[in-house]
Design an enzyme around this catalytic site. Sequence first.
Site, short mmCIF file in Angstrom:
data_model
loop_
_atom_site.label_atom_id
_atom_site.label_comp_id
_atom_site.label_asym_id
_atom_site.label_seq_id
_atom_site.Cartn_x
_atom_site.Cartn_y
_atom_site.Cartn_z
N GLU A 198 38.35 30.92 38.07
CA GLU A 198 39.69 31.00 38.82
C GLU A 198 39.72 31.79 40.11
O GLU A 198 40.76 32.16 40.47
CB GLU A 198 40.62 31.26 37.73
CG GLU A 198 40.74 30.59 36.38
CD GLU A 198 41.50 29.01 36.78
OE1 GLU A 198 42.36 29.10 37.43
OE2 GLU A 198 40.61 28.23 36.34
N HIS A 236 46.52 34.41 34.25
CA HIS A 236 45.44 35.15 35.25
C HIS A 236 45.74 36.58 35.15
O HIS A 236 46.89 37.24 34.92
CB HIS A 236 45.60 34.65 36.86
CG HIS A 236 45.29 33.22 36.87
ND1 HIS A 236 45.94 32.50 37.71
CD2 HIS A 236 44.07 32.51 36.56
CE1 HIS A 236 45.36 31.35 37.85
NE2 HIS A 236 44.34 31.27 37.15
N CYS A 269 49.53 36.31 44.03
CA CYS A 269 49.12 34.54 44.17
C CYS A 269 48.84 34.14 45.72
O CYS A 269 47.90 33.18 45.63
CB CYS A 269 49.86 33.91 43.38
SG CYS A 269 49.81 34.22 41.45
#
Length: 444
Positions: free
Chosen positions: A174, A248, A368
Amino acid sequence: MAWREVNFDGIVGPTHNYAGLSYGNVASAKNRGEVANPREGVLQGLEKAQHLMSLGMTQGVLPPHDRPSLRALRAHGFTGSDREILASAWAASPALVANVTSSATMWTANAATISPSPDTADGRTHFTPANLAAMYHRSIEWPVTSRVLRKIFPEGERFAHHDALEGGTHMGDEGAANHNRFCDDYGGEGVALFVFGRGAFENASDLTYPGRQTLEASRAVARQHGLRDKKTLFVRQNPVAINAGAFHNDVVAVSNRDVFFYHEDAFVDPDTLERDITVAMGEIPVRFVRVPRAAVPLADAVKSYLFNSQLISTPDRDGMTLILPSEVAETPSTKAYVDGLLSSGGPITNADYLDVRQSMRNGGGPACLRLRVALSDDDMSALGANAVLNQELISELQAWGSKHYRDRLMADDLGDPLLMEESFAALDELTQILHLGSIYDFQQ
């Protein structure tokens, strides 16, 4: 030679919508079906970048991807003209169209993992685009991501590029959202901390939501980047955090240089982790800011995205600065904690609250929206494209977004061929502004 950390922010795409595609992302599920405003989203993102520039930070951008992905639809057997492909796909499966029209590429913390040259065996900065195998709508991203990164950071003496990891969800990667780097100065040798959610070949029975990053994927990235064993750590994210919606690690932890700001429940054994980081850093002391659950419940941390902030060192401020979403100021426990933190005499002395609500409603905060890259002056001189921002470029991008983006978008609009054509026209113009060349499939 001077070094800096450059934040490459993802430009919010013209098909930004709330389809609720990301299982395990609480905000994404909560706002599914709501009306999105892509124009407001792109301008909010650019305003964030402009604010960081005003603090003396070097800012770059990464473009959105071409959506809908006609390449993906062709791979599913749809044929004909662009309009015919979209119409056939929409008739067959609106859910598939929603997945291939996602604007999730705005969250560039998931674009890749980057190891700067002081940390690697060959002295080059290494890039591995994330395969994002856990979610179909993101698993289709990496080929275009790789093209973009290779344009901005040309392969050669300074930059090295790898393909995304093969192996499906067993090698789920990721990107930088599960990676932290500790150092004294950006140009000094650092310690890499890879955070994983599960082992690739284990049954993670303690997880309700998927552990998207695997240990094996993290180790593979570290190997191909040539990282030193004594300067590389691997730690499992606390299943409690994942099950609470921290899909995450950057939802519950953020680092900058010698500071680690994280929630008490981010890791199962934070005391051991702190000792391991301290040993790996050697003579360079690390300052840990562990936030207790008694002060900030995990649910509040996930709801407000306190830790999905940018922790930065600015040229003109003493101490470090948190770039926080405005939701932190609107959540009593997190606002009280930040107020106390700033007056505590610790390493974090400033907090700036920014409005990125269009992204937040889909589960993506300031952290992000950016990909961090440590670069020297010589590295900066070697960059390709026109992706590093100045005021003129910011103004041009703001005018571009205001011209091309809709101010209202719902899931039912994703089958509209006019939206597709508007989006492709906008992106074609953007590649000219950023000097990226023909990076999109529709331009081939």
